[in-house]
Write a protein that holds these residues in place. Structure first.
Motif, PDB file in Angstrom:
ATOM      1  N   SER A   1       0.835  -1.202   0.000  1.00 37.65           N
ATOM      2  CA  SER A   1       0.000   0.000   0.000  1.00 37.65           C
ATOM      3  C   SER A   1       0.871   1.253   0.000  1.00 37.65           C
ATOM      4  N   ASP A   2       1.881   1.268   0.850  1.00 39.93           N
ATOM      5  CA  ASP A   2       2.792   2.412   0.906  1.00 39.93           C
ATOM      6  C   ASP A   2       3.569   2.566  -0.400  1.00 39.93           C
ATOM      7  N   LEU A   3       4.073   1.467  -0.927  1.00 43.40           N
ATOM      8  CA  LEU A   3       4.851   1.538  -2.165  1.00 43.40           C
ATOM      9  C   LEU A   3       3.995   2.019  -3.333  1.00 43.40           C
ATOM     10  N   ARG A   4       2.767   1.542  -3.423  1.00 44.42           N
ATOM     11  CA  ARG A   4       1.876   1.983  -4.507  1.00 44.42           C
ATOM     12  C   ARG A   4       1.518   3.454  -4.372  1.00 44.42           C
ATOM     13  N   SER A   5       1.475   3.952  -3.152  1.00 48.82           N
ATOM     14  CA  SER A   5       1.175   5.368  -2.906  1.00 48.82           C
ATOM     15  C   SER A   5       2.376   6.255  -3.184  1.00 48.82           C
ATOM     16  N   GLY A   6       3.514   5.646  -3.458  1.00 46.59           N
ATOM     17  CA  GLY A   6       4.722   6.408  -3.727  1.00 46.59           C
ATOM     18  C   GLY A   6       5.498   6.784  -2.482  1.00 46.59           C
ATOM     19  N   ASN A   7       5.085   6.246  -1.336  1.00 49.87           N
ATOM     20  CA  ASN A   7       5.795   6.525  -0.091  1.00 49.87           C
ATOM     21  C   ASN A   7       7.059   5.679  -0.021  1.00 49.87           C
ATOM     22  N   PRO A   8       8.205   6.304   0.228  1.00 45.06           N
ATOM     23  CA  PRO A   8       9.427   5.511   0.350  1.00 45.06           C
ATOM     24  C   PRO A   8       9.381   4.654   1.610  1.00 45.06           C
ATOM     25  N   ILE A   9       9.930   3.481   1.506  1.00 42.92           N
ATOM     26  CA  ILE A   9       9.972   2.554   2.638  1.00 42.92           C
ATOM     27  C   ILE A   9      11.429   2.355   3.010  1.00 42.92           C
ATOM     28  N   ASP A  10      11.760   2.665   4.246  1.00 46.48           N
ATOM     29  CA  ASP A  10      13.098   2.362   4.731  1.00 46.48           C
ATOM     30  C   ASP A  10      12.972   1.422   5.926  1.00 46.48           C
ATOM     31  N   LYS A  11      14.106   1.016   6.447  1.00 45.10           N
ATOM     32  CA  LYS A  11      14.109   0.014   7.514  1.00 45.10           C
ATOM     33  C   LYS A  11      13.304   0.472   8.724  1.00 45.10           C
ATOM     34  N   SER A  12      13.475   1.699   9.155  1.00 42.69           N
ATOM     35  CA  SER A  12      12.763   2.168  10.344  1.00 42.69           C
ATOM     36  C   SER A  12      11.263   2.250  10.085  1.00 42.69           C
ATOM     37  N   THR A  13      10.878   2.645   8.873  1.00 44.89           N
ATOM     38  CA  THR A  13       9.456   2.695   8.530  1.00 44.89           C
ATOM     39  C   THR A  13       8.858   1.303   8.553  1.00 44.89           C
ATOM     40  N   MET A  14       9.579   0.351   7.979  1.00 44.30           N
ATOM     41  CA  MET A  14       9.077  -1.025   7.962  1.00 44.30           C
ATOM     42  C   MET A  14       8.891  -1.558   9.368  1.00 44.30           C
ATOM     43  N   LEU A  15       9.862  -1.315  10.215  1.00 42.85           N
ATOM     44  CA  LEU A  15       9.793  -1.847  11.574  1.00 42.85           C
ATOM     45  C   LEU A  15       8.701  -1.177  12.393  1.00 42.85           C
ATOM     46  N   SER A  16       8.498   0.110  12.214  1.00 46.25           N
ATOM     47  CA  SER A  16       7.507   0.803  13.030  1.00 46.25           C
ATOM     48  C   SER A  16       6.098   0.661  12.485  1.00 46.25           C
ATOM     49  N   LYS A  17       5.956   0.666  11.172  1.00 49.53           N
ATOM     50  CA  LYS A  17       4.642   0.713  10.557  1.00 49.53           C
ATOM     51  C   LYS A  17       4.157  -0.640  10.048  1.00 49.53           C
ATOM     52  N   ALA A  18       5.064  -1.449   9.550  1.00 51.04           N
ATOM     53  CA  ALA A  18       4.663  -2.694   8.903  1.00 51.04           C
ATOM     54  C   ALA A  18       5.014  -3.924   9.719  1.00 51.04           C
ATOM     55  N   THR A  19       5.256  -3.758  10.988  1.00 55.10           N
ATOM     56  CA  THR A  19       5.566  -4.895  11.839  1.00 55.10           C
ATOM     57  C   THR A  19       4.373  -5.175  12.727  1.00 55.10           C
ATOM     58  N   VAL A  20       3.964  -6.412  12.759  1.00 55.54           N
ATOM     59  CA  VAL A  20       2.844  -6.796  13.616  1.00 55.54           C
ATOM     60  C   VAL A  20       3.348  -7.783  14.654  1.00 55.54           C
ATOM     61  N   LYS A  21       2.770  -7.746  15.799  1.00 53.45           N
ATOM     62  CA  LYS A  21       3.155  -8.675  16.856  1.00 53.45           C
ATOM     63  C   LYS A  21       2.172  -9.841  16.873  1.00 53.45           C
TER      64      LYS A  21
END
Length: 114
Positions: free
Chosen positions: A48-68
């Motif tokens: 969803s983020d990539l299609r929206s053109g939002n850059p994804i970096d390691k910190s973004t992935m860990l904070s936003k795309a990580t589920v417990k």
């Protein structure tokens, strides 16, 4: 082709798959540790983020795309299975990336020759 939206998505997916491999390895190493909560990357959020053109970096992935996980114990078999599937995904994405650059090289060579 360089810096096209498709290439940015492909590179973002490669980054996400690489990061996921590390997360799964951490889950395996922490599986028997009391209180350890396993994590995983939600690729729906990443896409969803990539299609929206939002850059994804390691910190973004860990904070936003990580589920417990919901507190259930980590299954080594499940994590190993996820790790293998993730590896296959990485191999396929790198092959796609390689084919893109191979076609670019062939086009460049044809233009020089012609």
């Amino acid at each position: 082709m360089l810096n096209s939206p498709e290439e940015k998505i492909l590179n973002g997916l490669l980054d996400a798959v690489s990061e996921r491999q590390q997360i799964l390895a951490n889950n395996i190493s922490g599986a028997r540790v009391e209180g350890y909560q396993g994590r995983d990357i939600d690729f729906n959020i990443v896409m969803s983020d990539l299609r929206s053109g939002n850059p994804i970096d390691k910190s973004t992935m860990l904070s936003k795309a990580t589920v417990k996980y919901d507190g259930a114990p980590i299954s080594l078999e499940d994590e190993m299975s996820k790790m293998y599937k993730n590896h296959v995904t990485y191999v396929l994405l790198t092959r796609i990336n390689g084919h893109i650059y191979q076609h670019m090289e062939e086009a460049t060579q044809a233009a020089r020759a012609g």
